[in-house]
Design a protein around this motif. Structure first.
Motif, PDB file in Angstrom:
ATOM      1  N   TYR A  99       0.818  -1.214   0.000  1.00 14.62           N
ATOM      2  CA  TYR A  99       0.000   0.000   0.000  1.00 14.62           C
ATOM      3  C   TYR A  99       0.851   1.264   0.000  1.00 14.62           C
ATOM      4  O   TYR A  99       0.401   2.318  -0.457  1.00 14.62           O
ATOM      5  N   ALA A 100       2.089   1.161   0.468  1.00 14.80           N
ATOM      6  CA  ALA A 100       2.986   2.314   0.392  1.00 14.80           C
ATOM      7  C   ALA A 100       3.274   2.701  -1.061  1.00 14.80           C
ATOM      8  O   ALA A 100       3.602   3.852  -1.348  1.00 14.80           O
ATOM      9  N   GLU A 101       3.133   1.747  -1.980  1.00 15.49           N
ATOM     10  CA  GLU A 101       3.257   2.036  -3.412  1.00 15.49           C
ATOM     11  C   GLU A 101       1.899   2.316  -4.049  1.00 15.49           C
ATOM     12  O   GLU A 101       1.770   3.173  -4.932  1.00 15.49           O
ATOM     13  N   LEU A 102       0.888   1.579  -3.613  1.00 16.72           N
ATOM     14  CA  LEU A 102      -0.408   1.656  -4.273  1.00 16.72           C
ATOM     15  C   LEU A 102      -1.119   2.981  -4.038  1.00 16.72           C
ATOM     16  O   LEU A 102      -1.768   3.519  -4.947  1.00 16.72           O
ATOM     17  N   ILE A 103      -1.034   3.517  -2.836  1.00 16.11           N
ATOM     18  CA  ILE A 103      -1.735   4.768  -2.539  1.00 16.11           C
ATOM     19  C   ILE A 103      -1.198   5.922  -3.389  1.00 16.11           C
ATOM     20  O   ILE A 103      -1.985   6.632  -4.030  1.00 16.11           O
ATOM     21  N   PRO A 104       0.128   6.140  -3.461  1.00 15.62           N
ATOM     22  CA  PRO A 104       0.610   7.201  -4.353  1.00 15.62           C
ATOM     23  C   PRO A 104       0.268   6.967  -5.814  1.00 15.62           C
ATOM     24  O   PRO A 104       0.004   7.919  -6.558  1.00 15.62           O
ATOM     25  N   ALA A 105       0.272   5.693  -6.239  1.00 16.65           N
ATOM     26  CA  ALA A 105      -0.098   5.402  -7.628  1.00 16.65           C
ATOM     27  C   ALA A 105      -1.545   5.795  -7.897  1.00 16.65           C
ATOM     28  O   ALA A 105      -1.870   6.366  -8.949  1.00 16.65           O
ATOM     29  N   PHE A 106      -2.425   5.503  -6.936  1.00 22.03           N
ATOM     30  CA  PHE A 106      -3.825   5.908  -7.084  1.00 22.03           C
ATOM     31  C   PHE A 106      -3.957   7.417  -7.089  1.00 22.03           C
ATOM     32  O   PHE A 106      -4.688   7.995  -7.908  1.00 22.03           O
ATOM     33  N   GLN A 107      -3.239   8.080  -6.206  1.00 24.00           N
ATOM     34  CA  GLN A 107      -3.312   9.541  -6.140  1.00 24.00           C
ATOM     35  C   GLN A 107      -2.791  10.198  -7.416  1.00 24.00           C
ATOM     36  O   GLN A 107      -3.188  11.310  -7.751  1.00 24.00           O
ATOM     37  N   GLY A 108      -1.935   9.493  -8.142  1.00 22.86           N
ATOM     38  CA  GLY A 108      -1.431  10.009  -9.396  1.00 22.86           C
ATOM     39  C   GLY A 108      -2.309   9.716 -10.585  1.00 22.86           C
ATOM     40  O   GLY A 108      -2.021  10.161 -11.709  1.00 22.86           O
ATOM     41  N   SER A 109      -3.397   8.970 -10.359  1.00 21.55           N
ATOM     42  CA  SER A 109      -4.331   8.652 -11.444  1.00 21.55           C
ATOM     43  C   SER A 109      -5.434   9.697 -11.507  1.00 21.55           C
ATOM     44  O   SER A 109      -5.629  10.487 -10.568  1.00 21.55           O
ATOM     45  N   ASP A 110      -6.167   9.698 -12.618  1.00 23.26           N
ATOM     46  CA  ASP A 110      -7.287  10.639 -12.748  1.00 23.26           C
ATOM     47  C   ASP A 110      -8.319  10.411 -11.652  1.00 23.26           C
ATOM     48  O   ASP A 110      -8.845  11.368 -11.064  1.00 23.26           O
ATOM     49  N   ALA A 111      -8.610   9.134 -11.359  1.00 25.61           N
ATOM     50  CA  ALA A 111      -9.641   8.814 -10.368  1.00 25.61           C
ATOM     51  C   ALA A 111      -9.226   9.228  -8.960  1.00 25.61           C
ATOM     52  O   ALA A 111     -10.073   9.559  -8.130  1.00 25.61           O
ATOM     53  N   GLY A 112      -7.905   9.222  -8.681  1.00 25.00           N
ATOM     54  CA  GLY A 112      -7.451   9.502  -7.331  1.00 25.00           C
ATOM     55  C   GLY A 112      -6.861  10.878  -7.137  1.00 25.00           C
ATOM     56  O   GLY A 112      -6.387  11.187  -6.028  1.00 25.00           O
ATOM     57  N   ALA A 113      -6.895  11.693  -8.171  1.00 30.85           N
ATOM     58  CA  ALA A 113      -6.289  13.026  -8.068  1.00 30.85           C
ATOM     59  C   ALA A 113      -6.929  13.825  -6.942  1.00 30.85           C
ATOM     60  O   ALA A 113      -8.157  13.906  -6.839  1.00 30.85           O
ATOM     61  N   GLY A 114      -6.102  14.381  -6.065  1.00 32.18           N
ATOM     62  CA  GLY A 114      -6.596  15.203  -4.972  1.00 32.18           C
ATOM     63  C   GLY A 114      -7.031  14.436  -3.747  1.00 32.18           C
ATOM     64  O   GLY A 114      -7.405  15.049  -2.733  1.00 32.18           O
ATOM     65  N   SER A 115      -6.987  13.103  -3.784  1.00 35.37           N
ATOM     66  CA  SER A 115      -7.427  12.318  -2.630  1.00 35.37           C
ATOM     67  C   SER A 115      -6.346  12.304  -1.552  1.00 35.37           C
ATOM     68  O   SER A 115      -5.157  12.415  -1.832  1.00 35.37           O
ATOM     69  N   THR A 116      -6.781  12.201  -0.310  1.00 36.19           N
ATOM     70  CA  THR A 116      -5.862  12.052   0.821  1.00 36.19           C
ATOM     71  C   THR A 116      -6.223  10.783   1.574  1.00 36.19           C
ATOM     72  O   THR A 116      -7.354  10.282   1.483  1.00 36.19           O
ATOM     73  N   PHE A 117      -5.251  10.248   2.312  1.00 34.36           N
ATOM     74  CA  PHE A 117      -5.436   8.956   2.963  1.00 34.36           C
ATOM     75  C   PHE A 117      -5.015   9.008   4.420  1.00 34.36           C
ATOM     76  O   PHE A 117      -4.080   9.725   4.792  1.00 34.36           O
ATOM     77  N   GLU A 118      -5.711   8.232   5.223  1.00 32.22           N
ATOM     78  CA  GLU A 118      -5.292   7.831   6.558  1.00 32.22           C
ATOM     79  C   GLU A 118      -5.193   6.316   6.530  1.00 32.22           C
ATOM     80  O   GLU A 118      -5.980   5.653   5.856  1.00 32.22           O
TER      81      GLU A 118
END
Length: 387
Positions: A99-118
């Motif tokens: 998930y340390a790789e997956l979360i930034p990858a999602f945030q870099g996608s169109d669907a995840g742009a601007g998302s933040t995570f806890e």
């Protein structure tokens, strides 16, 4: 029969060594050694996850990373104020590095742009109970189907969460034999585990959900070999007499095997063995011809405050890009085309599943692991151990 050693191309070495050692150090109580009999284990931890922090930082629960059996009482989660609009991921510990790789990858996608995570990581059963008791969650990623399913009745997870084409499973693994480098005892089959010269490490299946996969794999391997149910249960009793240490969790058992140097073989998960090798740990592992498919579940919740982003994140995790990341971290991708790209995941001759071969978790869990009347409780009783 398939045997791995650290020379495999997937085995990325030293980069994760420090992470692995920290994870082991935080695993739980020290192992109790009692040759040829199961050690009485302590009750599973009921501590909940520490409060997640915002901005992608993650916290660990003091509990084990393996799922635990249901205790009588639910924990009280550590209270925290969830960041409004952040996707709160509550997960079991093992895939944290993925998930340390997956979360930034999602945030870099169109669907995840601007998302933040806890993020909150801990034992699967502990995490499930903490969410049940009020720990905020937008997505739950847990080791066992029952740990997600128990969140359906209170309305935390939708009752159709597992009705996608993958049954709510996000990645797989299999039960394997971790052995010393070079496999000096030449351990290849389940029969080798009950040889006079072999001692075994596996967690206590009454307290560890991780161990439940191991026990079911051992049992089903006997059935696949043509034995009767009574003969398969007799094998479990003989296997129990070869267990040197019954740790309370899968990560504790890995610590006992690697750090304490006890046992000739550790029954464990393929992904844990791969992670250990990636971390530079001295072990090989064997995928036996008959083993059990370990299926890990994920679901968005109905109670989070970022439902659209949570669903988009779950959808992203089923993409080839995300599934490749899981594969690189030792998990078997759920997408067949992605799985086929890895030569590190052999198909055993007999690959059983809980649903197809053992009647599903609703049948298998009480039959084998009820702390009072289950098969393993009876075996422990026969060996003079009180749970």
């Amino acid at each position: 029969m398939f045997r791995h050693n650290p020379s495999n191309p997937l085995m990325r070495a030293a980069a994760l060594t420090g992470v692995f050692l920290v994870a082991v150090a935080c695993a739980g109580p020290a192992a109790t050694t009692r040759p040829a009999t199961p050690a009485a284990s302590s009750a599973p931890s009921t501590s909940s996850s520490a409060a997640p922090t915002t901005g992608g930082a993650a916290t660990d629960a003091p509990a084990t990373d393996a799922p635990t059996a249901d205790p009588a009482a639910s924990p009280t989660p550590t209270p925290f104020q969830a960041q409004p609009g952040a996707v709160t991921l509550v997960a079991y510990s093992t895939p944290r590095e993925a998930y340390a790789e997956l979360i930034p990858a999602f945030q870099g996608s169109d669907a995840g742009a601007g998302s933040t995570f806890e993020e909150s990581y801990g034992g699967s059963g502990d995490q499930s109970r903490a969410v049940l008791a009020g720990l905020p969650a937008d997505v739950v990623a847990l080791a066992l189907w029952p740990d997600v399913e128990k969140l359906v009745e209170p309305g935390i997870v939708a009752d159709d969460w597992d009705e996608n084409e993958y049954g709510g499973i996000i990645h797989d693994s299999v039960v394997v034999f971790d052995v010393r480098p070079g496999n000096p005892k030449n351990i290849q089959t389940w029969d080798d585990l009950i040889r006079d010269d072999v001692t075994v490490i596996t967690p206590n299946p009454i307290t560890s959900g991780g161990a439940q996969w191991n026990i079911l794999a051992a049992y089903q391997a006997q059935i696949d070999a043509g034995k009767s149910e009574d003969e398969a249960i007799a094998y479990l009793e003989e296997l129990a007499q070869h267990v040197l240490v019954w740790d309370p969790s899968a990560r504790d058992a890995l610590n006992t095997f690697l750090q304490a140097g006890q046992g000739d073989v550790l029954i464990g998960y393929e992904n844990e063995a791969i992670f250990a090798q990636q971390s530079g740990q001295p072990l090989d592992y064997v995928v036996p011809d008959s083993t059990l498919l370990i299926e890990n579940a994920i679901a968005p919740t109905t109670v989070g405050d970022a439902p659209d982003e949570a669903q988009a994140f779950v959808d992203f995790l089923y993409t080839p890009e995300a599934q490749t990341v899981y594969g690189n971290h030792g998990f078997r991708p759920i997408l067949p085309d992605v799985l086929a790209q890895f030569d590190t995941f052999p198909t055993p001759t007999n690959l059983a599943t809980v649903n197809d071969d053992l009647g599903g978790w609703a049948e298998a869990r009480p039959k084998f692991f009820d702390p009072d009347e289950g098969i393993m409780a009876q075996i422990f009783s026969d060996l003079g151990i009180e749970n």
